[in-house]
Design an enzyme around this catalytic site. Structure first.
Site, PDB file in Angstrom:
ATOM      1  N   ASP A  39       0.946  -1.168   0.109  1.00 29.67           N
ATOM      2  CA  ASP A  39       0.209   0.026   0.104  1.00 29.67           C
ATOM      3  C   ASP A  39       0.809   1.308  -0.132  1.00 29.67           C
ATOM      4  OD1 ASP A  39      -2.504  -0.733   0.045  1.00 29.67           O
ATOM      5  OD2 ASP A  39      -2.834  -0.615   2.249  1.00 29.67           O
ATOM      6  N   ASP A  84     -16.981  12.699   8.940  1.00 33.02           N
ATOM      7  CA  ASP A  84     -16.037  11.651   8.482  1.00 33.02           C
ATOM      8  C   ASP A  84     -14.998  11.117   9.639  1.00 33.02           C
ATOM      9  OD1 ASP A  84     -13.899  10.392   7.216  1.00 33.02           O
ATOM     10  OD2 ASP A  84     -13.755  11.947   5.665  1.00 33.02           O
ATOM     11  N   GLU A  99      -8.065  11.347   7.798  1.00 31.97           N
ATOM     12  CA  GLU A  99      -8.036  12.483   6.745  1.00 31.97           C
ATOM     13  C   GLU A  99      -9.111  13.334   7.084  1.00 31.97           C
ATOM     14  OE1 GLU A  99      -7.477   9.332   5.952  1.00 31.97           O
ATOM     15  OE2 GLU A  99      -6.200   9.191   4.226  1.00 31.97           O
ATOM     16  N   PHE A 119     -17.067   7.639   3.798  1.00 32.43           N
ATOM     17  CA  PHE A 119     -16.028   7.181   2.692  1.00 32.43           C
ATOM     18  C   PHE A 119     -15.984   5.600   2.208  1.00 32.43           C
ATOM     19  CE2 PHE A 119     -11.780   5.808   1.935  1.00 32.43           C
ATOM     20  CZ  PHE A 119     -11.583   6.229   0.380  1.00 32.43           C
ATOM     21  N   ALA A 137     -13.801   3.164  -0.390  1.00 34.26           N
ATOM     22  CA  ALA A 137     -12.607   2.807  -1.362  1.00 34.26           C
ATOM     23  C   ALA A 137     -13.214   2.920  -2.794  1.00 34.26           C
ATOM     24  CB  ALA A 137     -11.375   1.781  -0.895  1.00 34.26           C
ATOM     25  N   LYS A 139     -16.566  15.623  -0.734  1.00 33.13           N
ATOM     26  CA  LYS A 139     -14.983  15.726  -0.894  1.00 33.13           C
ATOM     27  C   LYS A 139     -14.474  14.247  -1.515  1.00 33.13           C
ATOM     28  CE  LYS A 139     -13.142  14.408   3.621  1.00 33.13           C
ATOM     29  NZ  LYS A 139     -14.394  14.011   4.415  1.00 33.13           N
ATOM     30  N   ASP A 193      -9.587  -6.196   2.271  1.00 34.47           N
ATOM     31  CA  ASP A 193      -8.358  -6.700   1.980  1.00 34.47           C
ATOM     32  C   ASP A 193      -8.226  -8.196   2.073  1.00 34.47           C
ATOM     33  OD1 ASP A 193      -7.114  -4.215   1.406  1.00 34.47           O
ATOM     34  OD2 ASP A 193      -6.441  -4.098   3.599  1.00 34.47           O
TER      35      ASP A 193
HETATM   36  N1  ATP Z   1     -11.898  10.525   4.065  1.00 34.38           N
HETATM   37  C1  ATP Z   1     -12.131  10.601   2.749  1.00 34.38           C
HETATM   38  N2  ATP Z   1     -12.867  11.166   2.178  1.00 34.38           N
HETATM   39  C2  ATP Z   1     -13.149  11.369   1.064  1.00 34.38           C
HETATM   40  N3  ATP Z   1     -12.098  10.951  -0.006  1.00 34.38           N
HETATM   41  C3  ATP Z   1     -11.114  10.236   0.660  1.00 34.38           C
HETATM   42  C4  ATP Z   1     -10.806   9.913   1.897  1.00 34.38           C
HETATM   43  N4  ATP Z   1      -9.849   9.381   2.028  1.00 34.38           N
HETATM   44  C5  ATP Z   1      -9.245   9.263   1.033  1.00 34.38           C
HETATM   45  N5  ATP Z   1      -9.987   9.666  -0.059  1.00 34.38           N
HETATM   46  C6  ATP Z   1      -9.688   9.622  -1.709  1.00 34.38           C
HETATM   47  O1  ATP Z   1     -10.174   8.455  -1.831  1.00 34.38           O
HETATM   48  C7  ATP Z   1      -8.711   7.777  -2.697  1.00 34.38           C
HETATM   49  C8  ATP Z   1      -8.670   6.455  -2.511  1.00 34.38           C
HETATM   50  O2  ATP Z   1      -8.543   6.036  -1.019  1.00 34.38           O
HETATM   51  P1  ATP Z   1      -7.765   4.750  -0.730  1.00 34.38           P
HETATM   52  O3  ATP Z   1      -8.231   4.625   0.740  1.00 34.38           O
HETATM   53  O4  ATP Z   1      -8.535   3.532  -1.523  1.00 34.38           O
HETATM   54  O5  ATP Z   1      -6.525   4.764  -1.035  1.00 34.38           O
HETATM   55  P2  ATP Z   1      -5.332   5.780  -0.719  1.00 34.38           P
HETATM   56  O6  ATP Z   1      -5.550   5.764   0.855  1.00 34.38           O
HETATM   57  O7  ATP Z   1      -4.875   6.847  -1.281  1.00 34.38           O
HETATM   58  O8  ATP Z   1      -4.128   4.756  -0.956  1.00 34.38           O
HETATM   59  P3  ATP Z   1      -3.659   3.453  -0.250  1.00 34.38           P
HETATM   60  O9  ATP Z   1      -4.404   2.540  -1.035  1.00 34.38           O
HETATM   61  O10 ATP Z   1      -2.256   3.387  -0.263  1.00 34.38           O
HETATM   62  O11 ATP Z   1      -4.127   3.498   1.098  1.00 34.38           O
HETATM   63  C9  ATP Z   1      -7.861   8.661  -2.081  1.00 34.38           C
HETATM   64  O12 ATP Z   1      -6.764   8.818  -2.986  1.00 34.38           O
HETATM   65  C10 ATP Z   1      -8.282  10.081  -1.766  1.00 34.38           C
HETATM   66  O13 ATP Z   1      -8.352  10.633  -2.845  1.00 34.38           O
END
Ligand code: ATP
Ligand code: K
Ligand code: MG
Length: 685
Positions: A313, A350, A354, A381, A383, A400, A527
């Site tokens: 990751d 949220d 983040e 949120f 993924a 967002k 996962d």
């Molecule tokens: N709390 C949130 N609210 C809204 N969008 C978010 C939030 N957290 C992450 N994102 C957006 O969603 C995308 C995907 O998040 P995801 O957790 O799948 O991957 P990541 O955290 O960027 O990377 P990784 O897979 O390495 O953890 C992020 O890159 C970001 O743009």
């Protein structure tokens, strides 16, 4: 190497106690049923018994002539017995270290009273041993959590030092992907939690840990089985070769005694590696345990050594992971305050790190929401959507998320994202940050810059992996530009951006289809399939129960970078085994030259005595004494592993052949000569 390498949460037992116990065990293991599991040592054991019988009656298998037959046969029997005991001792020492750890763990387990919630809402006091999967229980500050479970309600801090050795309490709360599982045996130190029990008594995480470190569930790994078969075949070959000697000797008019034949057989079969093989495997698991990682099997540890591809990751593994909101970047004429306000509105529900950091940044700028929070609903949120937000009481939708996801959202509401958004997106991405676009209905207000920092030293570790021939692939939900910036800075070999959870499993399958062995880490429920698919799946202890069950290793410290250490440990295990096998086989050459001349001394081929050993009997005894002593001498190396250098398999092979092969040929010549001089000086043989 990071500092975790030297970290040992589980104290090693007192050494003299450990050795005493191991010595006892070494004799207990002489039981034929246990000996039969190790073909090489079993042959030595049979040889011990036959030579013991020949000590009582040297003419048992026919008349033999010679000096000191009783003494000679007796000495051989004793040396062979020691050879077997030393081998058993090696295994017992390796097991003993795990046993001490298991005892420490067991002390955390005691029967407690649990408060079980009945369907009618009342509470029944039951013994923790009567809890079953699916039961709901309440635990309050001060309680030892009676079973593994998933938090249903409440927020509380839990002291997990019993299993992790880490004294800082961990926050547990319902619904969180990373903080909702609790482990039986840990202690809740504040508030109250309602927990759904996920494991029956005796089947919990600590129980599994105990069984594993104790070696109760240890079964031979595929590589170990393959090597055992090879050693058995080698033993059989020597047995056949040696059984052809008597007719030849008879023809040469120099009959050979059974004792000498047994001595030659034992000298030639690979007793060194045969004696140390299982200790090496146990020590490998032990080393993993000392890293605070629980492996479900020795096979998993070994698989680490064979890994070709590491899927990692980005957030939290390659970067520090506490992505913090750094800046609000307005677009299309909006002000920073406007962005802060919408970002706050979109983050108020949220609970991700983040989200919380966006709320902090916005509140630090005195932003406020202008709606009744109680009447609004949070949009969590995920993924998959890569967005989160809030549905407002007036019907408005603030969101967002990943810029392309928000663009899609805005378009679906009839909006048209501007070039401004793109500029902000690129600026943040080129810094390696994560840009989140913020919108209300069909308008994008701006971009949030989430700052992400690459872990110090990670680049060097990837270089090491590359030198070992391991390919690293970074997987991230983040956009392509951010991903490529971070990938380049961190020095990974490849990356996949905008990855969905399904992509993870696909990447793994693709690599596996090319015959690669893949390792990955994960913590979320989504996962779990990928963790199960990977050859090595390392779950975080802070992760969900589903992830922990799917994985074949759990890291108690929840540090995903540990996968890199595990690969190193696994490789070291394989290399140690290879090095000692090489050494063991190379040793035989010297032993052969020591014993063969003694066998044909009567026929006058004493000219073969190139080592200049003092007498035929002394030569045989010296070779066998060396053969026995080399086992305990190598126990420390077997347990700690040979010195490890990050090289490719081929380079390592060449190095090992040079050091352990050449060394293995030369060392015994010197040692046997030395033993021969010593025993002939004291007038023995
Ligand atoms: N709390 C949130 N609210 C809204 N969008 C978010 C939030 N957290 C992450 N994102 C957006 O969603 C995308 C995907 O998040 P995801 O957790 O799948 O991957 P990541 O955290 O960027 O990377 P990784 O897979 O390495 O953890 C992020 O890159 C970001 O743009
Ligand atoms: K041998
Ligand atoms: Mg993430």
């Amino acid at each position: 190497m990071n500092s975790k390498i030297s970290k040992q949460n589980h104290p090693l037992p007192n050494l003299s106690g450990l050795y005493q116990q191991a010595l006892q065990q070494a004799f207990v293991k002489l039981h034929p049923r246990i000996m039969a599991k190790n073909p090489v040592m079993f042959v030595v054991w049979v040889g011990t018994i036959i030579t013991a019988l020949l000590t009582v009656n040297p003419n048992l298998f026919g008349t033999v002539t010679g000096d000191n037959l009783y003494l000679f046969n007796g000495l051989i029997a004793v040396i062979l017995l020691f050879t077997v005991v030393f081998a058993n001792f090696a295994e017992a020492v390796a097991e003993g270290r795990g046993k001490a750890q298991a005892d420490a763990l067991r002390s955390t387990k005691s029967e407690t009273i649990a408060r079980k919630l009945l369907p009618d809402g009342t509470i029944e006091q039951v013994s923790s041993t009567n809890l079953r999967q699916g039961d709901r229980i309440s635990v309050v500050a001060g309680d030892v959590i009676p079973a593994d479970g998933e938090v249903l309600e409440g927020v509380a801090s839990v002291d997990e030092s019993a299993i992790t050795g880490e004294s800082a309490p961990v926050l547990k709360e319902a619904g969180s992907d990373v903080a909702s599982s609790v482990t039986g045996g840990t202690r809740i130190i504040s508030d109250e939690l309602i927990i759904r029990v996920t494991a029956d008594p005796g089947k919990g995480f600590i129980d599994r840990m105990i069984a594993l470190v104790e070696g109760a569930e240890r079964s031979k790994t595929p590589n170990e089985i393959a090597l055992t078969v090879l050693l058995a075949v080698l033993t059989l070959v020597f047995l056949i070769v040696i059984s052809t000697i008597p007719p030849v000797a008879f023809y040469a008019n120099s009959p050979v005694s059974i004792t000498l034949l047994i001595a030659l057989l034992v000298a030639l079969i690979p007793t060194t590696i045969g004696g140390l093989l299982s200790a090496i495997g146990i020590a490998g698991m032990d080393r993993v345990a000392q890293f605070n990682v629980v492996a479900t099997s020795g096979r998993a540890v070994e698989a680490c050594g064979d890994v070709n591809t590491l899927v990692l990751d980005k957030t939290g593994t390659i970067t520090l992971g506490n992505r913090l909101a750094e800046e609000f970047i307005p677009v299309d004429g909006y002000s920073v305050e406007d962005v802060a306000k919408i970002a706050l509105a979109a983050s108020i529900f949220d609970t991700t790190p983040e989200g919380k950091s966006i709320v902090r940044l916005a509140e630090g700028m005195d932003a406020q929401v202008d709606f009744n929070i109680k009447k609004a609903t949070g949009v969590e949120f995920s993924a998959r959507t890569r967005m989160s937000g809030t549905d407002l009481p007036d019907g408005g939708e603030v969101r967002k998320g990943a810029v392309d996801a928000i663009r899609g959202f805005v378009r679906s509401r009839g909006g048209q994202p501007s070039e401004d958004v793109n500029t902000a997106y690129e600026r943040v991405s080129l810094l390696g940050g994560t840009p989140l676009a913020v919108c209300r209905d069909n308008e994008i207000y701006g971009v949030i810059y989430l700052k992400d920092i690459i872990k110090p030293g990670i680049r060097e570790r990837f270089n090491q992996l590359r030198r070992m021939g391991v390919r690293t692939v970074m997987l991230t939900g983040d956009n392509r530009i951010t991903a490529s910036v971070i990938a380049k800075e961190a020095g990974v070999d490849d990356f996949i951006a905008e990855a969905t959870p399904e992509d993870k499993i696909q990447v793994i399958q693709q690599e596996q289809a090319q015959g690669k062995l893949v390792a990955m880490t994960g913590d979320g429920t989504n996962d779990a399939p990928a963790l199960a698919q990977a050859n090595v799946g390392l779950a975080m202890n802070s992760g969900t129960q589903a992830a922990k069950e799917a994985a074949n290793m759990v890291d108690l410290d929840s540090d995903p970078t540990k996968l890199i250490d595990l690969v190193t440990i696994g490789k070291q295990l394989l290399i140690t085994r290879g090095a000692l096998t090489t050494f063991s086989v190379a040793n035989d050459i010297a032993k052969y030259f020591a014993i063969i001349p003694a066998m044909f001394a009567g026929a006058g081929i004493g000219a073969l005595n190139i080592m200049g050993l003092s007498s035929p009997n002394s030569a045989v005894l010296s070779a066998l004494i060396y053969n026995a002593l080399i086992i305990p001498a190598l126990i420390p190396l077997a347990l700690t592993g040979v010195k490890f250098r990050p090289l490719t398999a081929n380079q390592l092979l060449q190095r090992n052949i040079l050091i352990y092969g050449l060394g293995g040929v030369i060392a015994p010549f010197i040692a046997i000569k030395f033993i021969d001089v010593t025993i002939s000086a004291i007038g023995f043989a």
